[in-house]
Design a protein around this motif. Structure first.
Motif, PDB file in Angstrom:
ATOM      1  N   LEU A 143      38.582  36.967  51.445  1.00 43.83           N
ATOM      2  CA  LEU A 143      37.795  36.758  50.572  1.00 43.83           C
ATOM      3  C   LEU A 143      37.282  38.018  49.351  1.00 43.83           C
ATOM      4  O   LEU A 143      37.104  36.751  48.168  1.00 43.83           O
ATOM      5  CB  LEU A 143      36.314  37.160  52.002  1.00 43.83           C
ATOM      6  N   ALA A 144      37.872  38.672  49.719  1.00 46.21           N
ATOM      7  CA  ALA A 144      38.025  39.408  48.349  1.00 46.21           C
ATOM      8  C   ALA A 144      38.893  39.300  46.993  1.00 46.21           C
ATOM      9  O   ALA A 144      38.185  39.733  46.746  1.00 46.21           O
ATOM     10  CB  ALA A 144      38.800  40.854  49.140  1.00 46.21           C
ATOM     11  N   ILE A 145      39.356  38.572  47.552  1.00 47.76           N
ATOM     12  CA  ILE A 145      40.739  37.787  46.253  1.00 47.76           C
ATOM     13  C   ILE A 145      39.702  36.184  45.720  1.00 47.76           C
ATOM     14  O   ILE A 145      39.287  36.460  44.853  1.00 47.76           O
ATOM     15  CB  ILE A 145      41.812  37.539  46.068  1.00 47.76           C
TER      16      ILE A 145
ATOM     17  N   LEU B 213      34.837  37.652  46.361  1.00 49.82           N
ATOM     18  CA  LEU B 213      34.321  38.603  45.573  1.00 49.82           C
ATOM     19  C   LEU B 213      34.532  38.700  44.375  1.00 49.82           C
ATOM     20  O   LEU B 213      33.837  39.441  43.710  1.00 49.82           O
ATOM     21  CB  LEU B 213      34.351  40.115  47.076  1.00 49.82           C
ATOM     22  N   ALA B 214      35.952  38.992  44.126  1.00 48.06           N
ATOM     23  CA  ALA B 214      36.537  39.795  42.934  1.00 48.06           C
ATOM     24  C   ALA B 214      35.595  38.603  41.961  1.00 48.06           C
ATOM     25  O   ALA B 214      34.927  38.636  40.659  1.00 48.06           O
ATOM     26  CB  ALA B 214      37.899  39.074  42.955  1.00 48.06           C
ATOM     27  N   PRO B 215      35.463  37.369  41.889  1.00 42.79           N
ATOM     28  CA  PRO B 215      35.127  36.372  41.067  1.00 42.79           C
ATOM     29  C   PRO B 215      33.873  36.427  41.060  1.00 42.79           C
ATOM     30  O   PRO B 215      33.058  36.157  39.629  1.00 42.79           O
ATOM     31  CB  PRO B 215      35.867  34.860  41.767  1.00 42.79           C
ATOM     32  N   THR B 216      32.569  36.537  41.843  1.00 46.75           N
ATOM     33  CA  THR B 216      31.905  36.714  42.373  1.00 46.75           C
ATOM     34  C   THR B 216      31.158  37.754  41.537  1.00 46.75           C
ATOM     35  O   THR B 216      29.848  37.906  40.431  1.00 46.75           O
ATOM     36  CB  THR B 216      30.946  36.790  42.812  1.00 46.75           C
TER      37      THR B 216
ATOM     38  N   PHE C 104      33.223  28.564  38.573  1.00 47.54           N
ATOM     39  CA  PHE C 104      33.297  28.965  37.544  1.00 47.54           C
ATOM     40  C   PHE C 104      33.638  30.356  37.605  1.00 47.54           C
ATOM     41  O   PHE C 104      33.975  31.347  36.572  1.00 47.54           O
ATOM     42  CB  PHE C 104      31.174  29.324  36.982  1.00 47.54           C
ATOM     43  N   GLY C 105      33.274  30.988  38.506  1.00 46.36           N
ATOM     44  CA  GLY C 105      33.998  32.861  38.736  1.00 46.36           C
ATOM     45  C   GLY C 105      35.760  32.448  39.032  1.00 46.36           C
ATOM     46  O   GLY C 105      36.046  33.299  38.459  1.00 46.36           O
TER      47      GLY C 105
ATOM     48  N   THR D 205      38.422  34.804  36.299  1.00 48.39           N
ATOM     49  CA  THR D 205      39.114  35.808  36.859  1.00 48.39           C
ATOM     50  C   THR D 205      40.156  35.571  36.932  1.00 48.39           C
ATOM     51  O   THR D 205      41.112  36.077  37.037  1.00 48.39           O
ATOM     52  CB  THR D 205      38.097  36.024  38.341  1.00 48.39           C
ATOM     53  N   LEU D 206      40.278  34.151  37.761  1.00 52.59           N
ATOM     54  CA  LEU D 206      42.009  33.834  37.933  1.00 52.59           C
ATOM     55  C   LEU D 206      42.437  33.709  36.758  1.00 52.59           C
ATOM     56  O   LEU D 206      43.269  32.235  36.644  1.00 52.59           O
ATOM     57  CB  LEU D 206      41.759  33.096  39.141  1.00 52.59           C
ATOM     58  N   ASN D 207      42.419  34.166  35.709  1.00 54.89           N
ATOM     59  CA  ASN D 207      43.130  33.121  34.438  1.00 54.89           C
ATOM     60  C   ASN D 207      44.137  34.572  33.561  1.00 54.89           C
ATOM     61  O   ASN D 207      44.934  34.406  32.990  1.00 54.89           O
ATOM     62  CB  ASN D 207      42.274  33.456  33.573  1.00 54.89           C
ATOM     63  N   ARG D 208      44.543  35.954  34.563  1.00 52.70           N
ATOM     64  CA  ARG D 208      45.391  36.736  33.735  1.00 52.70           C
ATOM     65  C   ARG D 208      46.087  37.417  35.345  1.00 52.70           C
ATOM     66  O   ARG D 208      45.231  37.090  35.857  1.00 52.70           O
ATOM     67  CB  ARG D 208      44.435  37.771  33.335  1.00 52.70           C
ATOM     68  N   PRO D 209      46.779  37.629  33.970  1.00 51.71           N
ATOM     69  CA  PRO D 209      47.983  38.846  36.018  1.00 51.71           C
ATOM     70  C   PRO D 209      47.215  39.531  36.505  1.00 51.71           C
ATOM     71  O   PRO D 209      46.825  40.612  35.828  1.00 51.71           O
ATOM     72  CB  PRO D 209      49.465  39.521  34.650  1.00 51.71           C
TER      73      PRO D 209
END
Length: 567
Positions: A29-31, A34-37, A407-408, A412-416
């Motif tokens: 959930l965090a990855i 929660l992180a993208p939001t 969108f999130g 968000t999930l676009n870099r190391p």
């Protein structure tokens, strides 16, 4: 974690399983939520240097276009909600309080829209409303009315189930007492029955408003460029203007509107439910002559609103340029049939099935672990509070649209260390995140309903906590997880909101391919879109048939009803 473990009763889960059952879902959930939001929300409040900056809100909320888009979203969602609940009332009575021939078949038809992908419904109604369609002379193509009708198609089923399942359990003594005192049928209904149904009305209205306000594919296909909602505006700002700051601000506005709607619905539902006396031993009665108007009021929307659009979709899929042909279906196998797709539609279908299977397995594993944990019976207040927090955390995705999730992911999930931009796993993880709350809501009521004495007997016979879990709760969990898996698969198969942000042009999913085809004016593309929509509807409808059959075999398992009641 230790506090949660100590709070559980003697027959609690082993420590290792508790760590896994709580830790794995929370990390997931965090990855993936929660992180993208949080990143998305942060872009609305912070500037590029990370400092507080509210200029984005001032800029976006100062535009007349923003308020026009918000107003269109709210009033269309409200209109669709009112219509869905209103026309579902006679259907809820007839299909849940009365018995008659073909009742099961009609209930099955009413259940189908619950899992139909939005792009299929959009294409089906568009085939009715376009200039060459049977209702083309009505001038509904691209209008607000067409979108509202499509929304009602989706949510009529939800309203019927929610209201009907409460109505069938209402204790009839109050109605009988009112009738004995001389009140006529209409007066009994409006003064006694209707007020008692308000919790179901509130529950249905809140969830329907949520679904309508976050409707994306339907608005995109039926509204085109003439109608903009918050969802389509976020998509436009992101994909066309690359204005991520404004899109983030709009996403925050959407979250606030949805949260307020769900909160108001929860208050109304809680206030009414506390006074209700429910029964589970009430059997539906045979159809009476006085029920004929309600039966007619049920058959009309079923035939006009549900059957006709899907029938027209199949009929028009067999035509191209006015001629009956199978060319539309044959072209689904041809990668060179249109220049607007880089692969065949059948290849996109295979990819969609692969993604849906991965999303389904992920959602079932994560949601199943959460359901096991939140159905424990803690002894302490701290333990109960911890489980409520865990349950609430995994219900959060219900209040966030799929477009916002996609969108999130995009920002968000676009870099190391988690650069998944080119990864196959990005889309299934997004779809799984959308489906997990559904799995929890299907499985947890079943596990919570297990008589604790069964576990106590297993313990007395020498079974340890882990063996008790598998031997006593296992059979219940397997049946409910199979139903949850079918729903998760169907939802992932037709998911369009998040996927529209994440799918690459060379490898579109089936819903994305359908949207690209239906957006083009050519007869080949339009025909292929119709045929592909029929293919997607058959896949999703088959899953629905399996779910309904499973539900009939096991009356203790509530399928989509449990989802609605848990919201």
């Amino acid at each position: 974690m230790a506090d949660l473990r100590r709070a559980l009763p003697d027959r609690a889960l082993p420590l290792a399983l508790t760590v896994v059952a709580v830790g794995v879902p929370v990390i997931f959930l965090a990855i993936f939520f929660l992180a993208p939001t949080a990143n998305l929300v942060g872009r609305g409040f912070l500037d590029s240097a990370g400092s507080l900056d509210l200029s984005g809100f001032i800029q976006v909320l100062g535009r007349p276009r923003t308020w026009r888009v918000v107003w269109q979203t709210v009033w269309m969602a409200t209109a669709a909600t009112v219509l869905s609940v209103a026309i579902s009332l006679p259907s809820a009575w007839i299909l849940y309080r009365r018995v008659f021939p073909l009742r099961g078949a009609i209930r099955g038809i009413v259940a189908v829209p619950f899992v139909l992908p939005s792009v299929v419904v959009g294409v089906a109604f568009r085939s009715l409303f376009i200039e060459s369609g049977p209702l083309g002379s009505w001038g509904l193509d691209g209008t607000h009315t067409a979108i509202i009708i499509g929304m009602v198609f989706f949510n009529y089923s939800l309203a019927v189930r929610t209201i009907g399942n409460m109505w069938v359990r209402l204790d009839p003594k109050m109605e009988e007492a009112a009738a004995a005192l001389g009140a006529g049928p209409l007066r009994v209904f409006f003064t006694v029955t209707l007020p008692r149904l308000m919790p179901a009305f509130a529950s249905a209205a809140a969830v329907i408003f949520l679904f309508c306000a976050t409707s994306f594919g339907l608005v995109l296909i039926l509204g085109g460029t003439r109608t903009q909602t918050v969802e389509t505006e976020i998509y436009f700002l992101t994909s066309s203007l690359l204005d991520l700051r404004s899109a983030s601000v709009l996403s925050i506005v959407q979250l606030i509107v949805i949260a307020l709607a769900l909160w108001m619905g929860s208050l109304a539902r809680s206030a009414g439910a506390a006074t209700q006396k429910m029964r589970t031993d009430l059997a539906p009665q045979p159809l009476k002559r006085a029920d004929i108007p309600a039966l007619v009021a049920t058959l009309v929307p079923v035939l006009v609103l549900l059957v006709a659009p899907m029938g027209m979709l199949v009929w028009r899929s067999l035509h191209r340029s006015g001629q009956i042909t199978l060319a539309n279906y044959q072209d689904l196998f041809n990668a060179d049939a249109t220049k607007f797709l880089q692969t065949s539609v059948v290849s996109s279908t295979v990819r969609s099935v692969e993604i849906a299977l991965i999303a389904m397995v992920t959602a079932v594993v994560i949601g199943g672990l959460v359901a096991i944990v939140i159905t424990r019976r803690p002894r302490t207040r701290a333990g109960k509070a911890a489980l409520k927090v865990l349950d609430g955390l995994f219900m959060l995705p219900l209040g966030v649209s799929a477009v916002t999730v996609g969108f999130g992911f995009l920002i968000t999930l676009n870099r190391p260390p988690l650069d998944l931009r080119g990864s196959f796993w990005l889309i299934p993880m997004a779809q799984a995140m959308v489906a997990i709350p559904l799995v929890v809501r299907v499985v947890s009521p079943v596990l919570a309903s297990i008589d604790p004495r069964q576990k106590e007997v297993a313990g007395v016979l020498g079974a340890g906590p882990l063996r008790t879990l598998f031997a006593v709760e296992g059979p219940y969990a397997v049946r409910s997880l199979s139903i949850a898996a079918a729903f998760a698969f169907s939802m992932s198969l037709g998911e369009f909101g998040a996927t529209s942000f994440l799918a690459r042009p060379a490898n579109p999913t089936l819903p994305v391919a359908i949207y690209r085809l239906i957006s083009q004016p050519g007869a080949t593309e339009q025909g292929m879109a119709l045929a592909a929509s029929v293919l997607l509807a058959v896949l999703a409808g088959s899953v629905m048939a399996i779910v309904e059959a499973a539900a009939d075999r096991s009356s203790r398992i509530g399928t989509s009803v449990k989802l609605v009641e848990g919201m």
